[in-house]
Scaffold this motif. Structure first.
Motif, mmCIF file in Angstrom:
data_model
loop_
_atom_site.group_PDB
_atom_site.id
_atom_site.type_symbol
_atom_site.label_atom_id
_atom_site.label_comp_id
_atom_site.label_asym_id
_atom_site.label_seq_id
_atom_site.Cartn_x
_atom_site.Cartn_y
_atom_site.Cartn_z
ATOM 1 N N SER A 150 1.744 -16.120 -4.769
ATOM 2 C CA SER A 150 2.054 -17.654 -5.269
ATOM 3 C C SER A 150 2.769 -18.134 -4.102
ATOM 4 N N GLY A 151 2.721 -19.406 -3.960
ATOM 5 C CA GLY A 151 3.443 -20.275 -2.831
ATOM 6 C C GLY A 151 4.413 -21.340 -3.374
ATOM 7 N N TRP A 152 5.682 -21.403 -2.929
ATOM 8 C CA TRP A 152 6.625 -22.057 -3.329
ATOM 9 C C TRP A 152 7.240 -22.881 -2.098
ATOM 10 N N VAL A 153 7.934 -23.958 -2.273
ATOM 11 C CA VAL A 153 8.979 -24.732 -1.342
ATOM 12 C C VAL A 153 10.236 -24.556 -1.858
ATOM 13 N N TYR A 154 11.316 -24.349 -1.062
ATOM 14 C CA TYR A 154 12.658 -24.360 -1.445
ATOM 15 C C TYR A 154 13.398 -25.569 -0.493
ATOM 16 N N GLU A 155 14.029 -26.296 -1.431
ATOM 17 C CA GLU A 155 14.613 -27.555 -0.762
ATOM 18 C C GLU A 155 16.051 -27.141 -0.421
ATOM 19 N N VAL A 156 16.212 -27.095 0.881
ATOM 20 C CA VAL A 156 17.837 -26.846 1.419
ATOM 21 C C VAL A 156 18.725 -27.994 1.292
ATOM 22 N N GLU A 157 18.281 -29.081 0.930
ATOM 23 C CA GLU A 157 18.971 -30.084 0.108
ATOM 24 C C GLU A 157 19.671 -30.006 -1.006
ATOM 25 N N THR A 158 18.807 -29.361 -1.838
ATOM 26 C CA THR A 158 19.051 -29.374 -3.354
ATOM 27 C C THR A 158 19.327 -27.762 -4.047
ATOM 28 N N GLY A 159 18.830 -26.844 -3.181
ATOM 29 C CA GLY A 159 18.772 -25.586 -3.780
ATOM 30 C C GLY A 159 17.505 -25.232 -4.834
ATOM 31 N N LYS A 160 16.851 -26.238 -4.963
ATOM 32 C CA LYS A 160 15.861 -26.421 -5.949
ATOM 33 C C LYS A 160 14.324 -25.605 -5.324
ATOM 34 N N THR A 161 13.628 -24.830 -5.998
ATOM 35 C CA THR A 161 12.349 -24.375 -5.406
ATOM 36 C C THR A 161 11.504 -24.630 -6.666
ATOM 37 N N ARG A 162 10.452 -25.179 -5.898
ATOM 38 C CA ARG A 162 9.124 -25.610 -6.738
ATOM 39 C C ARG A 162 7.821 -24.905 -6.233
ATOM 40 N N GLN A 163 6.947 -24.669 -7.276
ATOM 41 C CA GLN A 163 5.691 -23.997 -7.060
ATOM 42 C C GLN A 163 4.562 -24.938 -6.324
ATOM 43 N N VAL A 164 4.160 -24.554 -5.073
ATOM 44 C CA VAL A 164 3.153 -25.517 -4.708
ATOM 45 C C VAL A 164 1.528 -24.882 -4.476
ATOM 46 N N ALA A 165 1.624 -23.633 -4.983
ATOM 47 C CA ALA A 165 0.044 -22.801 -4.629
ATOM 48 C C ALA A 165 0.333 -21.493 -5.480
ATOM 49 N N GLN A 195 0.838 -1.216 0.097
ATOM 50 C CA GLN A 195 -0.030 -0.176 -0.025
ATOM 51 C C GLN A 195 0.698 1.209 0.089
ATOM 52 N N LEU A 196 2.070 1.240 0.842
ATOM 53 C CA LEU A 196 2.870 2.418 0.764
ATOM 54 C C LEU A 196 3.863 2.395 -0.363
ATOM 55 N N LEU A 197 4.420 1.315 -0.763
ATOM 56 C CA LEU A 197 5.588 1.178 -1.571
ATOM 57 C C LEU A 197 5.194 0.447 -2.887
ATOM 58 N N GLY A 198 4.108 0.518 -3.218
ATOM 59 C CA GLY A 198 3.805 0.025 -4.644
ATOM 60 C C GLY A 198 3.992 -1.228 -4.981
ATOM 61 N N THR A 199 4.282 -2.397 -4.324
ATOM 62 C CA THR A 199 4.345 -4.072 -4.711
ATOM 63 C C THR A 199 2.864 -4.373 -5.064
ATOM 64 N N THR A 200 2.857 -5.145 -6.118
ATOM 65 C CA THR A 200 1.627 -5.735 -6.363
ATOM 66 C C THR A 200 1.426 -7.284 -6.562
ATOM 67 N N GLU A 201 2.781 -7.714 -6.007
ATOM 68 C CA GLU A 201 2.828 -9.314 -6.189
ATOM 69 C C GLU A 201 3.568 -9.935 -5.128
ATOM 70 N N ILE A 202 2.937 -10.914 -4.511
ATOM 71 C CA ILE A 202 3.621 -11.605 -3.025
ATOM 72 C C ILE A 202 4.070 -13.138 -3.599
ATOM 73 N N ILE A 203 5.505 -13.237 -3.199
ATOM 74 C CA ILE A 203 5.957 -14.694 -3.298
ATOM 75 C C ILE A 203 6.140 -15.234 -1.993
ATOM 76 N N LEU A 204 5.399 -16.342 -1.677
ATOM 77 C CA LEU A 204 5.708 -16.864 -0.290
ATOM 78 C C LEU A 204 6.378 -18.269 -0.466
ATOM 79 N N VAL A 205 7.543 -18.359 0.363
ATOM 80 C CA VAL A 205 8.586 -19.578 0.012
ATOM 81 C C VAL A 205 8.791 -20.044 1.332
ATOM 82 N N LYS A 206 8.441 -21.191 1.643
ATOM 83 C CA LYS A 206 8.645 -21.891 2.828
ATOM 84 C C LYS A 206 9.643 -23.093 2.431
#
Lengths: 168, 168
Positions: free
Chosen positions: B153-168, B77-88
């Motif tokens: 959008s929602g993602w999972v980062y794999e600390v074992e491989t360095g890979k990220t995959r989208q899950v939602a 709202q104050l700094l104009g971002t329009t997309e949220i990327i959530l990564v567990k």
């Protein structure tokens, strides 16, 4: 898939293709936690010299210690960190508004239900940068759930120069 | 000065000596915000492909959206971002305990006053990684102070491989 999601996917694939640190332990190797701002102009790993696996990094609007408290307690008590490094920065957005301004913008942008939802939210702006660092340090030192044995220091990062200086 | 503070000072001096990006604007150039975990094994800039100045990065224990809400509202709202990327991420500490465990550790380590201070604190642990990503996305989409127009959008980062995959 949005352009931003596509960028994440492609850049991550490249990162993973040469990733070799999959065996790092969960607890931070150097037993410290950094609290800093979400500001886009800060790359904590590079600017503060944090190697992968060494430290927890907590970031939020303003590098706010109250907001970070849950995470700090988990870092210290469950994952063994004993030192807290708090870094705020020059030209921070939190220096530029007050709660009433933020609530007004939310209501103007999103309507009355949204305005109502943030009517009691403290956005945690601050008028003075170095004082805000000192206030957050005092907050942590006074909190019963933060160990009196923890080493706590406060810093300012300059987004204009890339330099960091200790202020508390 | 502690060894960790000394490391920050020395590594930052080196960073600043070749720093050339002092004229970046305060609002994120690519108008997005990343929410991810404080875990020491994650370097968001490198792993998620975030160039300096492009995105806000919010980090806390678990990459928790509730904890991040104040910062997300400021970002949007104050700094104009329009997309949220959530990564567990895999092997997250938040998968390993429950609130009662955390409260017990705090009381054992720091005494009864500390135990009392966290007796009502929700440490926000979760038992299922992908479900936690989905739950946080639903939380954001349902919140009146988050724009219905925001891309989330929602993602999972794999600390074992360095890979990220989208899950939602």
């Amino acid at each position: 898939m949005s352009a931003i999601q596509q960028n994440l996917k492609e850049r991550n694939a490249k990162y993973a293709s040469s990733f070799t640190q999959g065996d790092l332990a969960l607890p931070p190797a150097k037993k410290y936690v950094v609290v800093t701002c979400m500001d886009a102009r800060i790359d904590p790993a590079a600017a503060y010299g944090i190697d992968l696996g060494d430290a927890h990094v907590i970031r939020n609007a303003g590098g706010n210690a109250k907001d970070a408290l849950r995470s700090i307690i988990i870092s210290n008590q469950l994952l063994g960190t004993t030192e807290i490094i708090l870094v705020k920065h020059t030209d921070c957005g939190m220096l530029t508004f007050q709660n009433a301004d933020a609530r007004g913008v939310v209501e103007k942008n999103l309507g009355s239900e949204a305005g109502q939802a943030v009517s009691n939210l403290d956005f945690q702006p601050f008028p003075d940068l170095e004082q805000a660092v000192k206030d957050d340090l005092e907050f942590l030192k006074a909190n019963p759930a933060v160990s009196k044995q923890a080493t706590v220091s406060g810093w300012v990062y300059e987004v204009e120069t890339g330099k960091t200086r200790q202020v508390a």
